[in-house]
Design a protein around this motif. Structure first.
Motif, PDB file in Angstrom:
ATOM      1  N   ASP A   1       3.097   4.499  -5.066  1.00 24.81           N
ATOM      2  CA  ASP A   1       4.505   4.603  -4.693  1.00 24.81           C
ATOM      3  C   ASP A   1       4.545   5.116  -3.254  1.00 24.81           C
ATOM      4  O   ASP A   1       4.223   6.270  -2.987  1.00 24.81           O
ATOM      5  CB  ASP A   1       5.255   5.547  -5.629  1.00 24.81           C
ATOM      6  CG  ASP A   1       6.762   5.565  -5.358  1.00 24.81           C
ATOM      7  OD1 ASP A   1       7.178   5.076  -4.287  1.00 24.81           O
ATOM      8  OD2 ASP A   1       7.514   6.057  -6.214  1.00 24.81           O
ATOM      9  N   LEU A   2       4.923   4.225  -2.334  1.00 22.75           N
ATOM     10  CA  LEU A   2       4.941   4.578  -0.915  1.00 22.75           C
ATOM     11  C   LEU A   2       6.344   4.923  -0.415  1.00 22.75           C
ATOM     12  O   LEU A   2       6.550   5.070   0.790  1.00 22.75           O
ATOM     13  CB  LEU A   2       4.366   3.431  -0.077  1.00 22.75           C
ATOM     14  CG  LEU A   2       2.894   3.057  -0.343  1.00 22.75           C
ATOM     15  CD1 LEU A   2       2.473   1.912   0.567  1.00 22.75           C
ATOM     16  CD2 LEU A   2       1.981   4.258  -0.156  1.00 22.75           C
TER      17      LEU A   2
ATOM     18  N   LEU B   1       3.605  -2.442   1.239  1.00 23.84           N
ATOM     19  CA  LEU B   1       2.713  -2.578   0.102  1.00 23.84           C
ATOM     20  C   LEU B   1       2.729  -4.045  -0.303  1.00 23.84           C
ATOM     21  O   LEU B   1       3.790  -4.589  -0.622  1.00 23.84           O
ATOM     22  CB  LEU B   1       3.168  -1.694  -1.066  1.00 23.84           C
ATOM     23  CG  LEU B   1       2.341  -1.811  -2.358  1.00 23.84           C
ATOM     24  CD1 LEU B   1       0.917  -1.322  -2.122  1.00 23.84           C
ATOM     25  CD2 LEU B   1       3.004  -1.030  -3.494  1.00 23.84           C
ATOM     26  N   ILE B   2       1.561  -4.701  -0.275  1.00 25.31           N
ATOM     27  CA  ILE B   2       1.480  -6.131  -0.550  1.00 25.31           C
ATOM     28  C   ILE B   2       0.349  -6.402  -1.535  1.00 25.31           C
ATOM     29  O   ILE B   2      -0.550  -5.592  -1.714  1.00 25.31           O
ATOM     30  CB  ILE B   2       1.244  -6.955   0.736  1.00 25.31           C
ATOM     31  CG1 ILE B   2      -0.054  -6.527   1.431  1.00 25.31           C
ATOM     32  CG2 ILE B   2       2.432  -6.809   1.684  1.00 25.31           C
ATOM     33  CD1 ILE B   2      -0.376  -7.328   2.689  1.00 25.31           C
ATOM     34  N   ASN B   3       0.410  -7.548  -2.169  1.00 25.09           N
ATOM     35  CA  ASN B   3      -0.680  -7.989  -3.028  1.00 25.09           C
ATOM     36  C   ASN B   3      -1.925  -8.238  -2.189  1.00 25.09           C
ATOM     37  O   ASN B   3      -1.831  -8.633  -1.028  1.00 25.09           O
ATOM     38  CB  ASN B   3      -0.268  -9.262  -3.777  1.00 25.09           C
ATOM     39  CG  ASN B   3      -1.382  -9.806  -4.649  1.00 25.09           C
ATOM     40  OD1 ASN B   3      -2.110 -10.708  -4.246  1.00 25.09           O
ATOM     41  ND2 ASN B   3      -1.523  -9.255  -5.838  1.00 25.09           N
ATOM     42  N   ASP B   4      -3.102  -8.013  -2.779  1.00 25.89           N
ATOM     43  CA  ASP B   4      -4.326  -8.148  -1.989  1.00 25.89           C
ATOM     44  C   ASP B   4      -4.544  -9.562  -1.473  1.00 25.89           C
ATOM     45  O   ASP B   4      -5.130  -9.750  -0.401  1.00 25.89           O
ATOM     46  CB  ASP B   4      -5.543  -7.670  -2.785  1.00 25.89           C
ATOM     47  CG  ASP B   4      -5.809  -8.487  -4.042  1.00 25.89           C
ATOM     48  OD1 ASP B   4      -4.858  -9.010  -4.642  1.00 25.89           O
ATOM     49  OD2 ASP B   4      -6.984  -8.595  -4.438  1.00 25.89           O
ATOM     50  N   PHE B   5      -4.064 -10.580  -2.199  1.00 20.20           N
ATOM     51  CA  PHE B   5      -4.269 -11.934  -1.694  1.00 20.20           C
ATOM     52  C   PHE B   5      -3.164 -12.381  -0.744  1.00 20.20           C
ATOM     53  O   PHE B   5      -3.312 -13.389  -0.064  1.00 20.20           O
ATOM     54  CB  PHE B   5      -4.516 -12.928  -2.834  1.00 20.20           C
ATOM     55  CG  PHE B   5      -5.995 -13.118  -3.031  1.00 20.20           C
ATOM     56  CD1 PHE B   5      -6.656 -14.192  -2.470  1.00 20.20           C
ATOM     57  CD2 PHE B   5      -6.737 -12.169  -3.695  1.00 20.20           C
ATOM     58  CE1 PHE B   5      -8.018 -14.348  -2.591  1.00 20.20           C
ATOM     59  CE2 PHE B   5      -8.106 -12.301  -3.826  1.00 20.20           C
ATOM     60  CZ  PHE B   5      -8.755 -13.401  -3.270  1.00 20.20           C
ATOM     61  N   THR B   6      -2.087 -11.645  -0.652  1.00 19.40           N
ATOM     62  CA  THR B   6      -1.174 -11.823   0.477  1.00 19.40           C
ATOM     63  C   THR B   6      -1.913 -11.396   1.747  1.00 19.40           C
ATOM     64  O   THR B   6      -1.845 -12.074   2.783  1.00 19.40           O
ATOM     65  CB  THR B   6       0.091 -10.987   0.287  1.00 19.40           C
ATOM     66  OG1 THR B   6       0.812 -11.458  -0.853  1.00 19.40           O
ATOM     67  CG2 THR B   6       0.997 -11.071   1.510  1.00 19.40           C
ATOM     68  N   ALA B   7      -2.648 -10.285   1.648  1.00 21.03           N
ATOM     69  CA  ALA B   7      -3.460  -9.849   2.791  1.00 21.03           C
ATOM     70  C   ALA B   7      -4.560 -10.858   3.101  1.00 21.03           C
ATOM     71  O   ALA B   7      -4.801 -11.193   4.267  1.00 21.03           O
ATOM     72  CB  ALA B   7      -4.070  -8.477   2.502  1.00 21.03           C
TER      73      ALA B   7
ATOM     74  N   GLN C   1       6.042  -4.391  -6.225  1.00 20.20           N
ATOM     75  CA  GLN C   1       7.479  -4.619  -6.076  1.00 20.20           C
ATOM     76  C   GLN C   1       8.014  -3.585  -5.107  1.00 20.20           C
ATOM     77  O   GLN C   1       8.006  -2.387  -5.399  1.00 20.20           O
ATOM     78  CB  GLN C   1       8.199  -4.521  -7.419  1.00 20.20           C
ATOM     79  CG  GLN C   1       9.688  -4.856  -7.323  1.00 20.20           C
ATOM     80  CD  GLN C   1      10.353  -4.952  -8.683  1.00 20.20           C
ATOM     81  OE1 GLN C   1       9.768  -4.594  -9.691  1.00 20.20           O
ATOM     82  NE2 GLN C   1      11.569  -5.443  -8.719  1.00 20.20           N
ATOM     83  N   GLY C   2       8.438  -4.064  -3.938  1.00 18.84           N
ATOM     84  CA  GLY C   2       8.864  -3.133  -2.912  1.00 18.84           C
ATOM     85  C   GLY C   2       7.686  -2.285  -2.464  1.00 18.84           C
ATOM     86  O   GLY C   2       6.642  -2.803  -2.082  1.00 18.84           O
TER      87      GLY C   2
END
Length: 332
Positions: free
Chosen positions: A86-87, A101-107, A72-73
């Protein structure tokens, strides 16, 4: 030219890479792997990444972290591991133009647009049906956990296609068992795992592999050994697994209408390609009504590049920048 730091953090492996981008083209400069269990905080992750890539974040332009867990964010947590990320403030401290920061399957979805996706092996279908297509694409993959996402093309003012990754939690949906034999296994799996409704992930990933092989043979192996001993040649375990994987592939094709292609990623199929080459896999794809011939028309590909998540993370930075540009144009 810009430099993009990419990270792909899964339950077992933490992958880091440095990419160079020039005129929209990505080039992988260096990729390294570490153990995810050694990572607990974002500081741990960024320290190891810079150390192993021998490059400071301050020398880069963008950072994209793909995490196998909810995000989230700029905050998230690894589902199968201790890492909490936390970035917030990282971009400012290192003067980065982009920090995601994204979900691995978004990548993994964005990886379909990179050399990792273009180099995938066709399980069924033809090249022309996917490489130049603006139709929706989809991806799924089983490893320590299971991920699934889709990629939707959107037109831009310049007439080019911009892509939007649509994540999902399809791996946590209840698995659709069929017939008395499978329902008997469903009850056995539920008892072994201590859950009422085994999910797709429970069936196709990690511990589920061990339970399936034990149920069919009476032999217990840890998941990697199941692949080596039972998915590398024609066995009852392979027949069952190929059938169950084929069923989920069919469902995901129908759920996403991915006529642009379905890519299969993840360590299990990549290390054991017979899972998607066995007749049981193809037979399951043809079970039931195929409304409009969608399943039959969808090309299926197998990604063999273990760094596909890194490629996708880097591509996510470029897509993010393009969407930002579209937003700026809309405002003006």
């Amino acid at each position: 030219m810009q430099r993009i730091f990419a990270a792909d953090i899964g339950g077992t492996n933490a992958r880091f890479a440095l990419f160079a981008e020039h005129e929209g083209n990505l080039a992988l400069r260096l990729a390294v792997w570490e153990q995810s269990a050694d990572l607990h905080t974002a500081q741990d992750m960024l320290h190891i990444m810079q150390q192993q890539l021998q490059t400071s974040l301050a020398e880069g332009d963008a950072l994209v972290v793909a995490l196998a867990g909810p995000t989230q964010g700029l905050q998230g947590k690894l589902t199968n591991g201790p890492l909490r990320v936390d970035l917030n403030g990282v971009a400012q401290r290192h003067n980065l133009a982009c920090c995601l920061l994204i979900n691995d399957f978004t990548a993994q979805a964005y990886a379909m647009l990179t050399p990792a996706g273009a180099g995938a092996k066709f399980v069924r279908g033809g090249v022309r049906a996917t490489t130049d297509s603006a139709q929706t694409k989809a991806i799924l993959g089983a490893g320590t956990g299971l991920g699934a996402a889709s990629l939707v093309g959107c037109g831009s003012a310049a007439g080019n296609v911009s892509w939007l990754a649509v994540p999902s939690e399809a791996g946590h949906a209840a698995f659709p068992f069929m017939g008395a034999e499978e329902h008997a296994y469903q009850g056995f799996l539920a008892r072994e795992l201590g859950c009422d409704f085994p999910s797709v992930e429970n069936v196709l990933c990690g511990e589920g592999l061990s339970v399936l092989h034990y149920y069919l043979t009476g032999q217990f192996f840890y998941p990697p050994a199941v692949g080596e001993q039972a998915l590398s040649h024609d066995t009852p375990t392979l027949q069952w697994y190929a059938r169950l994987l084929g069923r989920f592939c069919r469902q995901w094709i129908l759920s996403t209408l991915c006529l642009g292609g379905l890519w299969i990623a993840g360590g299990i199929a990549a290390k054991n390609p017979l899972c998607v080459e066995h007749p049981a896999f193809f037979q399951e794809l043809s079970v039931g009504d195929d409304v409009g011939g969608i399943v039959a028309a969808t090309p299926i590909l197998l990604i063999a590049d273990a760094n596909s998540g890194l490629w996708g993370a880097a591509r996510a930075a470029l897509e993010h920048q393009q969407w930002q540009g579209l937003g700026s144009n809309a405002e003006t």
